[in-house]
Design a protein around this motif. Structure first.
Motif, PDB file in Angstrom:
ATOM      1  N   GLU A   6      -6.734   0.076  -9.531  1.00  0.00           N
ATOM      2  CA  GLU A   6      -6.523   1.297  -9.613  1.00  0.00           C
ATOM      3  C   GLU A   6      -6.867   1.644  -8.119  1.00  0.00           C
ATOM      4  O   GLU A   6      -6.901   1.028  -7.014  1.00  0.00           O
ATOM      5  CB  GLU A   6      -8.027   1.499 -10.611  1.00  0.00           C
ATOM      6  CG  GLU A   6      -8.416   1.390 -11.605  1.00  0.00           C
ATOM      7  CD  GLU A   6      -9.218   0.501 -11.439  1.00  0.00           C
ATOM      8  OE1 GLU A   6      -9.995   0.673 -12.904  1.00  0.00           O
ATOM      9  OE2 GLU A   6      -9.467  -0.734 -11.317  1.00  0.00           O
ATOM     10  N   CYS A  22      -3.145   3.584 -11.791  1.00  0.00           N
ATOM     11  CA  CYS A  22      -3.324   1.884 -12.013  1.00  0.00           C
ATOM     12  C   CYS A  22      -1.812   1.529 -12.381  1.00  0.00           C
ATOM     13  O   CYS A  22      -1.288   1.190 -12.798  1.00  0.00           O
ATOM     14  CB  CYS A  22      -3.883   2.145 -13.380  1.00  0.00           C
ATOM     15  SG  CYS A  22      -3.852   0.820 -13.974  1.00  0.00           S
ATOM     16  N   TRP A  39      -8.830   5.569 -19.363  1.00  0.00           N
ATOM     17  CA  TRP A  39      -9.170   5.370 -18.351  1.00  0.00           C
ATOM     18  C   TRP A  39     -10.391   6.004 -18.907  1.00  0.00           C
ATOM     19  O   TRP A  39     -11.117   6.752 -19.463  1.00  0.00           O
ATOM     20  CB  TRP A  39      -9.221   6.436 -17.496  1.00  0.00           C
ATOM     21  CG  TRP A  39      -7.603   6.720 -16.583  1.00  0.00           C
ATOM     22  CD1 TRP A  39      -7.430   7.220 -16.582  1.00  0.00           C
ATOM     23  CD2 TRP A  39      -7.353   5.962 -15.721  1.00  0.00           C
ATOM     24  NE1 TRP A  39      -5.767   6.484 -15.353  1.00  0.00           N
ATOM     25  CE2 TRP A  39      -6.822   6.356 -14.911  1.00  0.00           C
ATOM     26  CE3 TRP A  39      -8.373   5.435 -14.716  1.00  0.00           C
ATOM     27  CZ2 TRP A  39      -5.129   5.495 -13.407  1.00  0.00           C
ATOM     28  CZ3 TRP A  39      -8.270   4.596 -13.648  1.00  0.00           C
ATOM     29  CH2 TRP A  39      -6.896   4.757 -12.955  1.00  0.00           C
ATOM     30  N   CYS A  99      -9.653   1.387 -14.928  1.00  0.00           N
ATOM     31  CA  CYS A  99      -8.968   1.561 -15.813  1.00  0.00           C
ATOM     32  C   CYS A  99      -8.370   0.504 -17.158  1.00  0.00           C
ATOM     33  O   CYS A  99      -8.866  -0.920 -16.732  1.00  0.00           O
ATOM     34  CB  CYS A  99      -7.398   0.905 -15.253  1.00  0.00           C
ATOM     35  SG  CYS A  99      -5.852   0.924 -15.466  1.00  0.00           S
TER      36      CYS A  99
END
Length: 124
Positions: A6, A22, A39, A99
């Protein structure tokens, strides 16, 4: 081993915007387009919660009620990258954002990977 990295977190004032990215890599026996991407976020003292998700093809998305209308998840399958555009940020959006990649094979095998997280702080 699949790796998720990320980036894009930071300090922003209330009402501001940030875009998280990501980047996925390390696919040996699968590929990025096989995975649904999500997320999550975790604030201090709270449980990790799902913020937004996008299907493997990018054709469907879902959002937590708290971010609907403010956050947008998207993916670029050519770049193996998922994004989270965050607008109208509020102090309560402050958290570590993670992520997540998920895949279930046709024979029921489940795969799940997590990134290391990126801090988002919304404060004046």
């Amino acid at each position: 081993q699949v790796q998720l990295v990320e980036s894009g977190g930071g300090l922003v004032q209330p009402g501001g915007s940030l875009r998280l990215s990501c980047a996925a890599s390390g696919f040996r026996f699968s590929n990025y387009v096989m995975y649904a991407m999500n997320w999550y976020r975790q604030a201090p003292g709270k449980e990790r919660e799902l913020v937004a998700g996008i299907s493997s093809a990018g054709s469907s998305t879902n959002y937590a009620d708290s971010v609907k209308g403010r956050f947008t998840i998207s993916r670029d399958n050519a770049k193996n990258t998922t994004y989270l555009q965050m607008n109208s940020l509020k102090p309560e959006d402050t958290a570590v954002y993670y992520c997540n990649a998920k895949r279930t094979t046709s024979w029921g095998m489940k795969y799940e990977y997590w990134g290391q997280g990126t801090q988002v702080t919304v404060s004046s």
